[in-house]
Design an enzyme around this catalytic site. Structure first.
Site, mmCIF file in Angstrom:
data_model
loop_
_atom_site.group_PDB
_atom_site.id
_atom_site.type_symbol
_atom_site.label_atom_id
_atom_site.label_comp_id
_atom_site.label_asym_id
_atom_site.label_seq_id
_atom_site.Cartn_x
_atom_site.Cartn_y
_atom_site.Cartn_z
ATOM 1 N N HIS A 295 0.979 -0.945 -0.068
ATOM 2 C CA HIS A 295 -0.152 0.371 -0.425
ATOM 3 C C HIS A 295 1.036 1.271 0.009
ATOM 4 O O HIS A 295 0.780 2.402 -0.309
ATOM 5 C CB HIS A 295 -1.286 -0.419 1.204
ATOM 6 C CG HIS A 295 -1.797 -1.333 2.184
ATOM 7 N ND1 HIS A 295 -2.316 -1.467 1.993
ATOM 8 C CD2 HIS A 295 -3.093 -1.513 0.468
ATOM 9 C CE1 HIS A 295 -3.168 -2.238 2.122
ATOM 10 N NE2 HIS A 295 -4.054 -2.679 0.878
ATOM 11 N N ARG B 46 -2.116 -6.120 -8.058
ATOM 12 C CA ARG B 46 -1.621 -6.525 -8.026
ATOM 13 C C ARG B 46 -1.503 -8.255 -8.786
ATOM 14 O O ARG B 46 -0.814 -7.732 -9.824
ATOM 15 C CB ARG B 46 -1.377 -7.622 -7.015
ATOM 16 C CG ARG B 46 -0.689 -6.474 -5.294
ATOM 17 C CD ARG B 46 -1.203 -7.342 -4.350
ATOM 18 N NE ARG B 46 -2.673 -7.198 -3.920
ATOM 19 C CZ ARG B 46 -3.655 -7.210 -3.049
ATOM 20 N NH1 ARG B 46 -3.050 -8.055 -1.841
ATOM 21 N NH2 ARG B 46 -4.578 -7.241 -3.174
ATOM 22 N N SER C 284 -2.988 -7.680 3.568
ATOM 23 C CA SER C 284 -3.548 -7.610 4.627
ATOM 24 C C SER C 284 -4.026 -8.423 4.998
ATOM 25 O O SER C 284 -3.012 -9.103 6.315
ATOM 26 C CB SER C 284 -4.509 -6.585 4.562
ATOM 27 O OG SER C 284 -4.112 -5.222 3.928
ATOM 28 N N LYS D 195 -16.223 -6.735 3.978
ATOM 29 C CA LYS D 195 -15.195 -7.607 5.302
ATOM 30 C C LYS D 195 -15.295 -7.802 6.635
ATOM 31 O O LYS D 195 -14.985 -6.064 6.902
ATOM 32 C CB LYS D 195 -14.000 -6.717 4.508
ATOM 33 C CG LYS D 195 -13.312 -6.966 2.866
ATOM 34 C CD LYS D 195 -12.269 -7.130 2.807
ATOM 35 C CE LYS D 195 -11.667 -7.029 1.560
ATOM 36 N NZ LYS D 195 -10.837 -6.813 1.170
HETATM 37 P P1 ADP Z 1 -9.971 -3.355 -0.465
HETATM 38 O O1 ADP Z 1 -10.476 -3.903 0.377
HETATM 39 O O2 ADP Z 1 -11.210 -1.978 -0.659
HETATM 40 O O3 ADP Z 1 -9.379 -4.767 -1.128
HETATM 41 P P2 ADP Z 1 -7.105 -2.885 0.594
HETATM 42 O O4 ADP Z 1 -6.654 -2.407 1.761
HETATM 43 O O5 ADP Z 1 -7.302 -4.594 0.525
HETATM 44 O O6 ADP Z 1 -8.597 -2.471 0.304
HETATM 45 O O7 ADP Z 1 -6.648 -3.003 -0.540
HETATM 46 C C1 ADP Z 1 -6.769 -0.700 -1.026
HETATM 47 C C2 ADP Z 1 -5.655 -1.476 -2.556
HETATM 48 O O8 ADP Z 1 -4.884 -1.203 -2.594
HETATM 49 C C3 ADP Z 1 -6.426 -2.073 -3.565
HETATM 50 O O9 ADP Z 1 -6.111 -1.328 -4.939
HETATM 51 C C4 ADP Z 1 -5.288 -3.430 -3.635
HETATM 52 O O10 ADP Z 1 -5.290 -4.101 -4.642
HETATM 53 C C5 ADP Z 1 -3.943 -2.426 -2.522
HETATM 54 N N1 ADP Z 1 -3.428 -3.154 -3.358
HETATM 55 C C6 ADP Z 1 -3.226 -3.896 -1.971
HETATM 56 N N2 ADP Z 1 -1.931 -4.379 -1.851
HETATM 57 C C7 ADP Z 1 -1.110 -4.833 -2.539
HETATM 58 C C8 ADP Z 1 0.257 -4.940 -2.730
HETATM 59 N N3 ADP Z 1 0.567 -5.676 -2.516
HETATM 60 N N4 ADP Z 1 0.728 -3.915 -3.920
HETATM 61 C C9 ADP Z 1 -0.015 -3.017 -5.055
HETATM 62 N N5 ADP Z 1 -1.319 -2.978 -4.628
HETATM 63 C C10 ADP Z 1 -2.023 -3.189 -3.685
#
Ligand code: ADP
Length: 162
Positions: free
Chosen positions: A17, A91, A129, A41
């Site tokens: 992130h 990703r 996460s 979630k």
């Molecule tokens: P959500 O619940 O909205 O998917 P997340 O916190 O899981 O939220 O992720 C927020 C954003 O960050 C999403 O667009 C997700 O694809 C992106 N993201 C999560 N992990 C990574 C990573 N390792 N590299 C790049 N983008 C990521």
């Protein structure tokens, strides 16, 4: 002013992130990183307040990042914050279908909104996460996977919770 919103669960924020925030902050005058309450979630490890606090710590070195929290419709929040841009990280193929649907849906709701995708940094492409939550719950090593400034908070929280 060119302003964008980067919404997510950030439960917790990872190096993947942070890498997206750093790169997006170079593309916009202001980047609002917003913790969205996602009712689908609901098994969160951290409260919204805890996630905001961790994001504030992790992004303290990026001057044009502002951290907020929001519950409701993203298009309404964009209007409220006066922005037309949504930043999301991508990703793998598995992210693509979900993000594709989401971007088209939001476009259908509000034609003025643009979703901008930033490709993951190869060194964080495996990072999620949920992976961090699992590792932390079993006292695994999360060094280098989450921002250094919040590593101890996550470890402490996970040990006390499980
Ligand atoms: P959500 O619940 O909205 O998917 P997340 O916190 O899981 O939220 O992720 C927020 C954003 O960050 C999403 O667009 C997700 O694809 C992106 N993201 C999560 N992990 C990574 C990573 N390792 N590299 C790049 N983008 C990521």
């Amino acid at each position: 002013m060119r302003r964008a919103i980067c919404p997510g669960s950030f439960d917790p924020v990872t190096m993947g992130h942070l890498d997206i925030f750093e790169r997006a902050s170079l593309m916009f005058d202001e980047l609002i990183v917003s913790v969205f309450h996602n009712p689908t979630k609901d098994r969160a490890m951290f409260t919204m307040e805890e996630r905001v606090a961790m994001l504030e710590k992790a992004t303290a070195h990026i001057p044009n990042v502002r951290v907020t929290a929001f519950s409701g419709l993203l298009n309404e929040y964009c209007k409220q914050q006066n922005t037309h841009f949504i930043v999301r990280g991508l990703r793998a193929f598995s992210d693509f279908e979900y993000e594709f649907q989401r971007a088209l849906l939001i476009k259908k709701i509000d034609h003025d909104l643009e979703t901008v995708f930033i490709m993951t940094n190869a060194k964080y492409s495996f990072l999620s996460s949920s992976g961090i939550r699992e590792l932390a719950a079993f006292d695994g090593n999360i060094t280098g996977l989450v921002p250094e400034s919040i590593e101890e908070t996550i470890r402490h929280h996970a040990i006390n919770k499980y």
